[in-house]
Write an enzyme that holds these catalytic residues in place. Structure first.
Site, PDB file in Angstrom:
ATOM      1  N   GLY A  46      13.811 -16.418 120.231  1.00 16.72           N
ATOM      2  CA  GLY A  46      14.509 -15.306 119.591  1.00 16.72           C
ATOM      3  C   GLY A  46      13.521 -14.353 118.954  1.00 16.72           C
ATOM      4  CD  GLN A  51      10.572 -11.970 114.496  1.00 10.82           C
ATOM      5  OE1 GLN A  51      11.587 -12.073 115.171  1.00 10.82           O
ATOM      6  NE2 GLN A  51       9.737 -12.987 114.317  1.00 10.82           N
ATOM      7  CB  CYS A  94       9.744 -17.534 112.194  1.00 14.35           C
ATOM      8  SG  CYS A  94       9.955 -15.751 112.192  1.00 14.35           S
ATOM      9  CG  LEU A  95       8.048 -15.898 118.109  1.00 12.17           C
ATOM     10  CD1 LEU A  95       8.397 -14.908 119.211  1.00 12.17           C
ATOM     11  CD2 LEU A  95       7.102 -16.970 118.634  1.00 12.17           C
ATOM     12  CG  HIS A 136      15.673 -17.433 112.543  1.00  9.12           C
ATOM     13  ND1 HIS A 136      14.847 -18.436 112.084  1.00  9.12           N
ATOM     14  CD2 HIS A 136      14.849 -16.396 112.849  1.00  9.12           C
ATOM     15  CE1 HIS A 136      13.581 -18.012 112.112  1.00  9.12           C
ATOM     16  NE2 HIS A 136      13.563 -16.781 112.574  1.00  9.12           N
ATOM     17  CD  GLU A 137      15.638 -14.210 115.937  1.00 12.78           C
ATOM     18  OE1 GLU A 137      15.025 -13.265 115.411  1.00 12.78           O
ATOM     19  OE2 GLU A 137      15.085 -15.287 116.236  1.00 12.78           O
ATOM     20  CG  HIS A 140      13.807 -11.913 111.542  1.00 11.35           C
ATOM     21  ND1 HIS A 140      12.654 -11.945 110.796  1.00 11.35           N
ATOM     22  CD2 HIS A 140      13.760 -13.005 112.348  1.00 11.35           C
ATOM     23  CE1 HIS A 140      11.926 -13.005 111.150  1.00 11.35           C
ATOM     24  NE2 HIS A 140      12.579 -13.662 112.094  1.00 11.35           N
TER      25      HIS A 140
HETATM   26 NI    NI Z   1      12.044 -15.452 113.061  1.00  7.25          NI
END
Ligand code: NI
Length: 173
Positions: A46, A51, A94-95, A136-137, A140
């Site tokens: 995701g 990000q 998380c990236l 989660h997204e 963000h």
């Molecule tokens: Ni994340």
């Protein structure tokens, strides 16, 4: 299409709320394609536009395993319209916070309304990993990270670690 650099903790950009998308334009289509390229390259399941430094309410998700055919979903302006009372716990990553994993508790099922790349409104009933991932997204898009769901002690320790890494990167550059 392009792989774009990921914004990493503790960059304050990640705390910035993202703005709604009014219309699916070529710019949004390119953004979504670049997000998918960046997500697959990482690899991750995701990604939110913020990000890669773009404060727009766009999310990409693909839960297909490495050996499965790709199943990309692009969510524009996603919104949770219903959440179950029942919660579930998943170990999240998380990236933007590479190689850091912690358990987070969230509603086990959610319904999400979003605009697709076709410009139409869609609804998704999500359970399991998809429910966790979309929540989660969406976090963000509101400037919230999964570490914001942890205890203050854990969160501060994590931020400190990544602040140190960022400084070391700067010095190395
Ligand atoms: Ni994340």
């Amino acid at each position: 299409m392009a792989i774009r650099p990921l914004v990493l903790l503790p960059d304050p950009v990640l705390k910035q709320p993202s703005a709604p998308v009014e219309k699916v334009t070529d710019e949004i289509r390119t953004l979504a394609a670049d997000m998918l390229d960046t997500m697959y390259d990482a690899p991750g399941i995701g990604l939110a536009a913020i990000q890669i430094g773009v404060p727009k309410r766009v999310v990409t998700i693909d839960l297909a395993k490495q050996d499965e055919e790709k199943r990309p979903i692009v969510f524009i302006n996603p919104e949770v319209t219903w959440a179950s009372e029942e919660n579930s716990v998943y170990e999240e990553g998380c990236l933007s916070i590479p190689e850091y994993y912690e358990e987070v508790e969230r509603p086990a099922s959610v319904r999400v309304r979003y605009m697709g790349l076709d410009g139409a409104t869609h609804e998704l009933q999500a359970d399991g990993l998809m429910a966790t991932c979309i929540q989660h997204e969406i976090d963000h898009l509101n400037g919230v990270l999964f570490i914001d769901h942890l205890s203050r002690l854990k969160r501060e320790r994590c931020i400190k670690k990544f602040a140190k890494q960022a400084k070391e990167r700067e010095r190395g550059a």
